[in-house]
Design an enzyme around this catalytic site. Structure first.
Site, PDB file in Angstrom:
ATOM      1  N   GLU A 280       1.298  -7.618  -5.008  1.00 46.42           N
ATOM      2  CA  GLU A 280       0.810  -6.362  -5.566  1.00 46.42           C
ATOM      3  C   GLU A 280       1.213  -6.216  -7.032  1.00 46.42           C
ATOM      4  OE1 GLU A 280       0.742  -3.090  -2.682  1.00 46.42           O
ATOM      5  OE2 GLU A 280       1.698  -1.867  -4.203  1.00 46.42           O
ATOM      6  N   GLU A 283      -1.013  -8.315  -8.974  1.00 51.06           N
ATOM      7  CA  GLU A 283      -2.333  -7.675  -9.009  1.00 51.06           C
ATOM      8  C   GLU A 283      -2.350  -6.582 -10.083  1.00 51.06           C
ATOM      9  OE1 GLU A 283      -3.534  -5.856  -5.315  1.00 51.06           O
ATOM     10  OE2 GLU A 283      -5.447  -5.176  -6.151  1.00 51.06           O
ATOM     11  N   CYS A 300       0.274   0.243   1.421  1.00 56.33           N
ATOM     12  CA  CYS A 300       1.152  -0.149   2.536  1.00 56.33           C
ATOM     13  C   CYS A 300       1.103   0.832   3.691  1.00 56.33           C
ATOM     14  CB  CYS A 300       2.616  -0.214   2.123  1.00 56.33           C
ATOM     15  SG  CYS A 300       2.886  -0.780   0.494  1.00 56.33           S
ATOM     16  N   SER A 320      -4.878  -1.183  -3.944  1.00 57.93           N
ATOM     17  CA  SER A 320      -4.471  -2.580  -4.068  1.00 57.93           C
ATOM     18  C   SER A 320      -5.050  -3.352  -2.882  1.00 57.93           C
ATOM     19  CB  SER A 320      -2.946  -2.676  -4.036  1.00 57.93           C
ATOM     20  OG  SER A 320      -2.565  -3.984  -3.706  1.00 57.93           O
ATOM     21  N   LYS A 359       0.436   2.430  12.273  1.00 59.31           N
ATOM     22  CA  LYS A 359       0.564   0.967  12.261  1.00 59.31           C
ATOM     23  C   LYS A 359      -0.063   0.351  13.503  1.00 59.31           C
ATOM     24  CE  LYS A 359       2.800  -0.056   8.440  1.00 59.31           C
ATOM     25  NZ  LYS A 359       2.103  -0.858   7.431  1.00 59.31           N
ATOM     26  N   GLU A 362      -3.545   0.029  12.636  1.00 57.36           N
ATOM     27  CA  GLU A 362      -3.731  -0.988  11.597  1.00 57.36           C
ATOM     28  C   GLU A 362      -3.761  -2.388  12.222  1.00 57.36           C
ATOM     29  OE1 GLU A 362      -0.391  -1.899   8.995  1.00 57.36           O
ATOM     30  OE2 GLU A 362      -1.715  -1.959   7.271  1.00 57.36           O
ATOM     31  N   GLU A 367     -10.360  -6.827  10.783  1.00 55.77           N
ATOM     32  CA  GLU A 367     -10.144  -7.802   9.697  1.00 55.77           C
ATOM     33  C   GLU A 367      -8.725  -8.369   9.702  1.00 55.77           C
ATOM     34  OE1 GLU A 367     -10.979  -4.633   9.389  1.00 55.77           O
ATOM     35  OE2 GLU A 367      -9.975  -3.621   7.732  1.00 55.77           O
ATOM     36  N   CYS A 504       8.247   6.389   4.705  1.00 60.19           N
ATOM     37  CA  CYS A 504       8.300   5.893   6.087  1.00 60.19           C
ATOM     38  C   CYS A 504       9.483   6.454   6.867  1.00 60.19           C
ATOM     39  CB  CYS A 504       8.379   4.378   6.094  1.00 60.19           C
ATOM     40  SG  CYS A 504       7.079   3.626   5.137  1.00 60.19           S
TER      41      CYS A 504
END
Lengths: 574, 165
Positions: A280, A283, A300, A320, A359, A362, A367, A504
């Protein structure tokens, strides 16, 4: 601040003029039971459990919404008050399943606690009980409206804290429920699966989807090689689920406990957090130097990614493309780690312990299969791990500390601060600054991006380059930044967003109850972990260096692109 | 979001379907506390409150769809499902009750093969129960649209319904 004098249970005290009777009682050390009240949400005065006697008032008053007055005389535990409270709770219990012993919130339920505190032994009322189907069609959360006491905390958390407005009171009278629009399931509503509703729910009406049975099954299957990764925020909160005080750092005990549970390798998401920073960070440098889309926003937090995909799909190219640490880790376990150890990836079961309910969703995104398999098989929340440790009968506090396994358990302080709001930003700045200037930083602590302020802004000099950054936690705050970007008024280059309050550490899968004070203790613990680390910059992580040197090539390289980056798509919901 | 127009659930097509709604929304633009009048007028225009209409009201008035749904389900006057061309209101008040309103309601339900609160698949009839329509002298009584039918027996129900089909 203007103060008033009141007498509460015979005790004369001074409280701010703006205080409620409940706040006054709390400041005098008197406990008044509450259910619909939540210290961080707008008071509602719905449940009437907090009733007290105020001299001169016509009837008992709900202390959570009743303002204090000069000379007020309050009694919080008269016979009439105790009777009224008991009646309220008995009425709630009359329309509540009596399955406490097999309930997910058994021994951690506010309704159960109040019933016990008030000494309720018999429910005098019998009548019809409500019965609704479970809402369990999503990977993250389960809603059981039969257990809902209509306190409305989830409605307020979702609206006030997150600005998503999934829930509302629906229908009326006995038929009232709390539901998304059109009585849809959460997977059809604009729900981000952040789990803040579950974290404020006093009962088991909203809970995380329990995946412990599947993990137990994998652990007892001798053909499976079961590896686990633990997110940064879990180590500073798991203790709370096992009887320890808020802010206890239990990293070593947690590793020991996971080995006792039967995991073959215990790894650390902090490792892939360091990896995230390299991808990141590079990037960001790429976008800054090649006129890329700015501001770049971190990706994230899966609740946050859902939020922008559902509500601001026009801004998706600000995200990102780096995967979250959980998913980077998952992709590497069934490729790099499998190759290195010679284990067939089809025999690997990859489990992650996360402070997060989103999560779970996710991990099952279509993908997220860059290894050719589902990269992360099962996601457990901190609460679920706490329950497994209890089920296994481990004396957690007495466990001797153990170390993570190499190489995917090696990490730096930059990885661990991912767990607190501002942490990803700080970790990225530590690396980006050194990559840009080629010189080591004098001071690696970026205090401007730390702390629990809703939106933080800072200007950072990276050599000749001045970068303006912003950090937001909670989705209501994220929305403010997105509106600024939409209006063309955001002059930031880099933004960190975390869906949950405090980052988190305040995630929807963390132990409950939680409040600002507890979150602060968890944040302090996270920075203590960083301070105690020998290595505190992601690019100094030797295991990450080795990964690039021997296998990945370079950040943003071809292999990275395939395994560690992803794409986003608008979600049509709600 | 912008795709709601394409996902019409009641047969209308795209922009045309919302023309009436948009007129109502323009009329109440910037008016505080306008949600209930908007819902009432939208229901008058469409016969009920279809999902895509509720979503468009949410979007245009900047009120969460969940809150509008909460309001629409709180008040008995709002309907979220299509209603029949003929609304049958069967009285279940005290006077009607003692004179056999239950049997009358059952006869209607059996004849139309739907329960109270439901609408026939051909959208011809909706059955509702009401607590009293103020015609106790005619008990048991029902209203179909604006017509009052009194001194009912289960036996004469089919004949009355025939007039409306």
């Amino acid at each position: 601040m203007e103060m008033v004098n009141i007498t509460i249970d015979g005790k004369k005290i001074q409280v701010p003029k703006t205080a409620t009777v409940l706040e006054a009682a709390q400041s005098a050390g008197i406990t008044v039971p509450t259910l619909c009240y939540h210290p961080e949400l707008r008071p509602e005065g719905a449940c009437r459990v907090c009733m007290v006697e105020v001299e001169g008032a016509r009837s008992l008053v709900a202390s959570c919404v009743y303002p204090v007055n000069e000379g007020m005389v309050v009694r919080t535990s008269t016979a009439a008050v105790r009777d009224a409270r008991k009646t309220v709770v008995e009425l709630l219990l009359a329309n509540h399943p009596q399955d406490c012993l097999s309930c997910q919130r058994n021994l951690n339920c506010e309704l159960q606690t109040i019933a016990a505190d008030l000494g309720i032994r018999k429910i005098r009322f019998e009548g019809e009980k409500k019965h609704y189907p479970l809402d369990a069609n999503n990977p993250s959360l389960v809603r059981d409206q039969d257990k809902c006491i209509l306190c409305g905390r989830c409605i307020r958390a979702c609206s006030e804290r997150q600005g998503v407005h999934v829930y509302s009171f629906v229908n009326r009278g006995f038929n009232t429920t709390v539901s998304p629009a059109f009585n849809e399931g959460l997977e059809e509503a604009p729900c981000t699966f952040c789990g803040q509703c579950a974290s404020v729910c006093p009962t088991a009406a909203i809970v995380e989807k329990d995946d412990t049975a599947a993990v137990w099954a994998a652990l007892s299957d001798p053909k499976k090689h079961v590896v686990v990764q633990t997110a940064p925020a879990v180590r500073v909160a798991l203790g709370e689920a096992l009887g320890m005080g808020p802010g206890s750092i239990v990293t070593g005990k947690m590793v020991a406990a996971l080995r006792r549970l039967g995991f073959d390798r215990v790894f650390d998401t902090d490792f892939s957090a360091d990896l995230t920073i390299l991808e990141e960070g590079n990037e960001l440098i790429e976008r800054l130097s090649h006129n890329g889309k700015l501001p770049m926003i971190t990706s994230c937090s899966p609740g946050w990614v859902n939020f922008i995909e559902i509500l601001y799909p026009d801004l998706l190219d600000h995200l990102s493309t780096a995967k979250s640490p959980q998913q980077m880790f998952g992709a590497l376990v069934k490729t790099y780690y499998a190759e290195k150890t010679g284990i067939d990836p089809k025999d690997i079961v990859s489990v992650s312990i996360m402070p997060c309910t989103a999560k779970k969703a996710e991990a099952v995104r279509p993908e997220m299969k860059s290894s050719g398999y589902q990269d992360v098989d099962f996601v457990l929340t901190t609460r679920e791990l706490g329950r497994m440790i209890r089920e296994a009968g481990l004396d957690f506090e007495k466990l001797a500390k153990e170390e993570f396994d190499a190489p995917l358990g090696i990490s730096t302080g930059a990885g661990v601060i991912f767990g607190a709001t501002g942490g990803v930003m700080e970790a990225a700045l530590r690396t980006v600054a050194e990559v840009v200037t080629g010189k080591p930083l004098d001071c690696i602590d970026f205090h401007g991006v730390r702390g629990l302020t809703g939106i933080k802004e800072a200007e950072v000099e990276l050599g000749d380059l001045k970068v303006k950054v912003a950090v937001a936690h909670t989705l209501a705050n994220a929305r403010m930044l997105l509106d600024k970007i939409r209006a063309g008024e955001a002059d930031y280059q880099f933004i960190e967003v975390m869906a949950c309050p405090g980052g988190c550490i305040g995630g929807g899968g963390q132990p409950v109850p939680v409040c600002a004070d507890i979150r602060q203790k968890r944040v302090d613990a996270i920075y203590d972990c960083d301070q105690c680390s020998t290595l505190r910059k992601s690019h100094d992580n030797p295991a990450v260096k080795e990964l690039y040197d021997t296998w990945l090539g370079k950040p943003l390289g071809e292999k990275s692109h395939k395994l560690l980056h992803t794409h986003y798509h608008p979600q049509e919901r709600g | 979001m912008s795709n709601t127009e394409k996902k019409c659930c009641c047969g209308g097509n795209d922009g045309k379907h919302f023309a009436q709604l948009d007129e109502i929304l323009v009329k109440y633009q910037g008016v505080k506390g306008a949600l209930i009048p908007v819902l009432q007028e939208a229901q008058n225009a469409y016969g009920y409150l279809p999902k895509d209409v509720v979503k468009r009201i949410a979007e245009k008035m900047n009120i969460p769809a969940s809150q509008i749904y909460g309001v629409a389900t709180f008040y008995a006057q709002f309907h979220l499902n299509p209603r029949g061309r003929n609304i049958i209101r069967v009285c279940q008040g005290t006077a009607c009750h003692v004179r056999g309103a239950k049997a009358v309601l059952k006869a209607i339900e059996d004849q139309l093969q739907i329960a109270a609160g439901q609408t026939t698949p051909d959208l011809q009839f909706t059955i509702e129960t009401v607590a009293c329509i103020g015609a106790c002298g005619l008990a048991p009584v029902m209203m179909i649209n604006d017509d009052t039918h009194g001194r009912l027996t289960p036996a004469i129900v089919p004949e009355i319904l025939k007039k409306y089909s």
